[in-house]
Scaffold this active site. Sequence first.
Site: not given
Length: 652
Positions: A519, A442
């Site tokens: 997230d 990520e």
Amino acid sequence: MVRQRAEDIPAPKRGKEKDSYTASDIQVLEGLEAVRRRPGMYIGTTDRAGLHHLVFEIVDNSVDEAMAGFCDRIEVSIEPDNWVQVRDNGRGIPVDKHKTTGKSALETIMTVLHAGGKFGGGAYKVSGGLHGVGASVVNALATKMWVEVRREGKIHRQEYERGIPKGSLKVAPERGQAQTGTTTAFLADDTIFDTLDYEYDALLQRFREMAYLTKGIWIRFEDKRAGREREMNFCFDGGVSSFVRHVNKGRNTLSARPIYIEKVVETTAVEAAIQYNDGFSVAEFSFANTINTIDGGAHLTGLRAALTSALNEYARKQKFLKDDDANLTGDDVREGIVAVVSVKLPEPQFEGQTKTRLGNADVQTHVRSAVYESLTQYLEEHPSDARRIIEKGIMASRAREAARKARDLVVRKGLLDGTMLPGKLADCSERDPFQCELYLVEGISAGGTAKTGRDRRFQAILPLRGKILNVEKARMEKMLAHEEIRALITALGTGFGDTFDINKLRYRRVIIMADADVDGSHIRTLLLTFFFRYMRSLIDEGCLYIAQPPLYRIQVGKQHTWIYSDNERDQHLSRVKEGQKAHVQRYKGLGEMNPEQLWETTMDPEQRTMLQVTIEDAMRAEEIFSTLMGDEVAPRKKWIQGHATQVKNLDV
Ligand code: 0RA
């Protein structure tokens, strides 16, 4: 844990009645002995799944009684001391003398292997049961068990230890008004099972399924164990139709209610429900005698055939399809469908390696004619629903054509086949896929850290920018236009969807590495959705993993420890000695670690822990993905809040 051997089973007490010890007693003992010596042969495993199997076995018997139309209430409880109790209001297990054994029918069912289903075998005896091994197997694997039958105004009770009766059948008059039914209770043998710790949710899931599949039955499930008391009641008057509504919850549907089909064709009872949503995925579920046939078979084939022909015929008749238009394909008419077909038949044949495909060829014809007839009638009577469904099929057909062209183009340009690897990929030097790992990281900056920290010989890094596309809400051509997803497909080398080829996989392990925050969990879920929908065998083959970065670093003096959960933190801090000071540092993101730290905590195969992603229950997964990724926000929020820890340990 020490397993008790069959030899340790105490022989039945022989008193004065020495002569009554007969050939059938010996048979019973040999049977019970065989079950205790090789429990796996009868219930698969002796882990928690095997333990649950005992419960299902007993509940299945009550469900059989409900399917035969004599019982509408089943109550299951886990007692504080790990006894399990199952009560139904059926006719009660027969207690009269059984001809061949000379024992009561009840004792025979409880002690003779495979004696269960053979009782009262009427013409239309439908039997469920995961493996149908019967109550005697549960009895053999239970330290203690008792059964109480209410019949003919009396209560009949017998107790057992490790399958052996503790005495004869005791009879007492029924107090109060006469009712009928069977109550069974057992304490699983802890010398045979690894654990007696039942998992409420796993049992609940199966009870919910049983309730959907046995219309009108009331199932109550209660956990009475200290500190974890809960209960749940299921009763679905809509049967499989309620199931379809449940799967479509939170989605935009093309008809207000599911299309419901219920018919008996020859010896097959067919029940089906169909409802389209505006999404693109296909959710089909099939059951035979309440057993989830995950590999489909005759009933599912019949349903699909009926759907394709009924919709095409209607589309031609109403001129949605012109003379020179091609027919809609099966794939076209299934886009966005949620469908359940459940059949009940006298002698189901289960085929395939895992016995999860229904073989009976005549069932295909039965389901096909039942569904075709009801569906055709529905379309005639609901023209606006029919129009929406046909138009969706036509759209799907056009999109499929467009996607084929897009794919051809992409393939011709070599964009997906691994010959032109994406620029962002930091590949490894090793060429043998079995040695290689790909980290999906990520964020670009964490990607940079991982590139520096990795062992470049066998670890490749693909940084992903921000959120990836939610494939649950997008069609294939849109998916292919998304750069992050194309890079991912290209890096893996496998292709995707129906052309996915695991033999072309360039990395034996694919590891999702995202932050331990909201997230990060969203990105993990988006990636899991993509793999679930387009590269399912990657999951089935056990190639997909989730990296576990640490949450804290605790420093005491010169020593530091990486901590991966709050629980572990508390434990560690409780061990810090008096006079010492612990410095706790919280790590919110991968970006807060330097390359060495990332290697040491999360990437070094000698030290890291990873979660392997498995699909334990496809149905549950389907539900989770549609809830998480579907149209409506409220159910998604609720799920994420309610399962915050499970999302981290995602085991869908
Ligand atoms: C065979 C015949 C009859 C009842 C049952 C089986 C029966 C078995 C179980 C197991 C759990 N609950 C059950 N309830 C019923 C009835 C025969 C008759 O009454 O004519």
